[in-house]
Scaffold this active site. Structure first.
Site, short mmCIF file in Angstrom:
data_model
loop_
_atom_site.label_atom_id
_atom_site.label_comp_id
_atom_site.label_asym_id
_atom_site.label_seq_id
_atom_site.Cartn_x
_atom_site.Cartn_y
_atom_site.Cartn_z
N ASN A 1 38.21 28.95 26.91
CA ASN A 1 37.78 30.18 27.58
C ASN A 1 36.28 30.09 27.79
O ASN A 1 35.54 29.95 26.82
CB ASN A 1 38.12 31.39 26.69
CG ASN A 1 37.53 32.70 27.18
OD1 ASN A 1 37.33 33.62 26.41
ND2 ASN A 1 37.23 32.81 28.46
N GLY A 2 35.86 30.13 29.05
CA GLY A 2 34.44 30.06 29.34
C GLY A 2 34.18 29.28 30.60
O GLY A 2 35.04 29.19 31.49
N GLY B 1 44.42 36.77 31.26
CA GLY B 1 44.80 35.76 32.24
C GLY B 1 46.25 35.86 32.62
O GLY B 1 47.12 35.92 31.75
N CYS C 1 39.41 33.37 30.16
CA CYS C 1 40.81 33.18 29.79
C CYS C 1 41.00 33.67 28.36
O CYS C 1 40.12 34.32 27.81
CB CYS C 1 41.17 31.70 29.86
SG CYS C 1 40.84 30.98 31.47
N TYR D 1 34.55 45.77 30.36
CA TYR D 1 35.72 45.66 31.21
C TYR D 1 36.79 44.71 30.69
O TYR D 1 37.98 45.03 30.73
CB TYR D 1 35.30 45.18 32.62
CG TYR D 1 36.48 44.82 33.50
CD1 TYR D 1 37.26 45.83 34.08
CD2 TYR D 1 36.83 43.50 33.74
CE1 TYR D 1 38.35 45.51 34.88
CE2 TYR D 1 37.92 43.18 34.54
CZ TYR D 1 38.67 44.18 35.10
OH TYR D 1 39.76 43.88 35.88
P1 AMP Z 1 34.72 46.42 43.51
O1 AMP Z 1 35.88 47.15 44.08
O2 AMP Z 1 34.51 45.08 44.17
O3 AMP Z 1 33.47 47.22 43.42
O4 AMP Z 1 35.11 46.01 42.02
C1 AMP Z 1 35.01 46.92 40.97
C2 AMP Z 1 36.35 47.15 40.34
O5 AMP Z 1 36.96 45.90 39.98
C3 AMP Z 1 36.21 47.95 39.08
O6 AMP Z 1 37.19 48.96 39.12
C4 AMP Z 1 36.45 46.98 37.94
O7 AMP Z 1 37.32 47.55 37.00
C5 AMP Z 1 37.07 45.75 38.56
N1 AMP Z 1 36.36 44.52 38.21
C6 AMP Z 1 35.05 44.33 37.99
N2 AMP Z 1 34.77 43.04 37.72
C7 AMP Z 1 35.93 42.37 37.76
C8 AMP Z 1 36.31 41.01 37.55
N3 AMP Z 1 35.43 40.06 37.26
N4 AMP Z 1 37.64 40.70 37.69
C9 AMP Z 1 38.52 41.65 38.00
N5 AMP Z 1 38.23 42.96 38.19
C10 AMP Z 1 36.96 43.33 38.07
#
Ligand code: AMP
Length: 468
Positions: free
Chosen positions: A108-109, A34, A8, A250
């Site tokens: 956050n955590g 968030g 968050c 990310y």
């Molecule tokens: P996937 O389609 O399941 O392989 O997820 C990878 C994609 O989701 C990548 O484009 C990342 O930018 C995004 N992503 C990776 N981890 C997360 C996360 N924890 N929450 C939201 N998006 C994520």
């Protein structure tokens, strides 16, 4: 779904003027951390007033009439959704009333011994309104405050009970505190605004006021801010840090500076290192927007191959990653991304994304590019294979969800239909972040957790997984 896992964003502010609308602005700057719910707590001169609700900051707080409230100090929170369902009761800040006044807490955590602690306190007669670990933290702080009415001591005693990842902002009547767990998993920094101080998950929340980033809150440190002073209560224990690598890869905004490293700079360095570790003979490099953009630019610089935008992103599509079933996730990738045919047709293309979790996004994107006439589609990833769950607040839940636990890189390449696939190596990632490996949490990549992960937490993760 509820549960003690959320990445968050938190804010804390103490200024000589009213802070309510400024906390609102700062929260909008960290909205990417968030979107499920948002809230503000302000001390109005005689009591703490909290306004919170579901949705984006502008919806959640505007509806509540918070604009009518004035105060010199307060905190704010944005909550990251862990499923498509929105839950009002989990919105923060969480308020607890005690005889000496009111505590409001933004977190956050994720607390890794949440289940054990909750059980322990339930057994002593406590009751809880939510499944949120933030409620537990606020009640433990309240318990210690009732005993000694010294907020720093109460926070320190609470830190002795809770384990895991927490960056907190806390309002106790007219006093504002910032707290970072002893490993510094999640970011928290402090800035000067000219008329007071701000605590923020990310430095972009300081930039909006043309303020100055002073420093990061140190792992294990407790700070109290007033309009003209930061009082530091450093940790007496020297733990190794464990900053989450996924913040740089990310989660955080590229224009934020986290623990001394600009996020954009790290992502570009990741791309450059990827280009040397995993070269390809292609016509152009394309990002998966928005998260892969800086990594792709770095790859283009490192490889000397032209950079082009080849996907248009629909800004208004829902977030694919958190949708509850696979079919919905796949359908929503098409809603979110569309190729630009003139860029793609007849070309050998290399696309760069920040990470692969389940592989859903890339299966769809590679097919889209082939359908749009790409001659070859190569894929490069700015994060090494994710193989282990995160217990510290990133929404990556269970081992069997990760494509990299089931298949080799070559098999994943075939599954996503690419001509080649390359991930950055762990040493490459560490080099790009520019910190000693021991100061970075790489648990989701190497299964080595910086803290004990109890059996209860493992079981809880499994229950959540089964509810998907
Ligand atoms: P996937 O389609 O399941 O392989 O997820 C990878 C994609 O989701 C990548 O484009 C990342 O930018 C995004 N992503 C990776 N981890 C997360 C996360 N924890 N929450 C939201 N998006 C994520």
């Amino acid at each position: 779904m509820t549960g003690p896992r959320h990445s968050c964003g938190v804010i804390g502010m103490y200024c000589s003027d009213d802070v309510t609308s400024d906390i609102f602005k700062a929260l909008r700057m960290i909205q990417h951390r968030g979107q499920e719910s948002a809230g503000i707590s302000v001390f109005n001169g005689s009591k703490v007033i909290t306004a919170k609700g579901t949705g984006l900051v502008s919806d959640a707080i505007k509806q509540t009439g918070m604009q009518a409230i004035n105060g010199n100090c307060g905190i704010g929170h944005v909550r990251y959704p862990t499923s498509a369902s929105k839950s009002e009761k989990n919105a923060e800040p969480i308020e607890v009333q005690i005889t000496h006044g009111t505590i409001a807490l933004a977190h956050n955590g994720a607390i890794t011994n949440y289940q054990e602690l909750k059980k322990k306190y339930l057994d002593t007669g406590w009751s809880f309104l939510t499944d949120s670990d933030s409620e537990l933290i606020s009640k433990i702080i309240a318990k210690h405050l009732i005993q000694n009415n010294d907020p720093v001591k109460a926070i320190r005693s609470t830190m002795g009970e809770i384990e895991g990842a927490y960056s907190l902002t806390l309002l106790y009547n007219n006093r504002v505190f910032g707290v970072r767990d002893p490993y510094g998993f999640r970011p928290l920094c402090v800035g000067w605004l000219g008329n007071g101080y701000i605590l923020a998950s990310e430095s972009v929340a300081i930039d909006i006021f043309e303020g100055d980033l002073i420093r990061d809150i140190a792992p294990g440190e407790v700070v109290e801010i007033t309009a003209n002073e930061i009082k530091s209560h450093p940790s007496s224990v020297n733990y190794p840090s464990a900053h989450c690598m996924f913040e740089w890869i990310y989660f955080a905004r590229p224009d934020s500076v986290i623990d001394g490293r600009e996020v954009y700079d790290v992502r570009k360095a990741v791309g450059e290192i990827l280009a040397s570790e995993s070269p390809a003979d292609v016509d152009l490099v394309m990002p998966v927007p928005d998260s892969g953009r800086a990594h792709a630019l770095g790859y283009s610089i490192g490889s000397n191959i032209r950079y082009e935008e080849g996907f248009m992103k629909n800004r208004f599509a829902e977030r694919t990653f958190i949708l509850p079933d696979q079919k919905q996730r796949e359908d929503s990738v098409a809603m979110k991304m569309n190729p630009i045919r003139s860029t793609v047709n007849g070309k050998r293309i290399l696309i760069v994304d920040d990470s692969i979790v389940r592989g859903t996004t890339l299966v769809k994107l590679v097919k889209m590019l082939r359908d749009a006439g790409a001659k070859e589609v190569h894929v490069r990833i700015g994060c090494p294979p994710v193989i282990a769950p995160c217990y510290y607040g990133v929404d990556m839940k269970s081992r069997d969800q990760f494509i990299a636990t089931k298949y080799s890189v070559n098999e994943i390449c075939r599954k996503i239909g690419a001509d080649s696939l390359g991930y950055i190596s762990v040493p490459g990632l560490v080099k790009a972040i520019g910190k000693p490996e021991n100061d970075i949490c790489l648990a989701c990549l190497n299964n080595r957790y910086p803290t004990n992960i109890s059996g209860e937490t493992h079981r809880f993760q499994t229950t959540l997984r089964n509810s998907y």
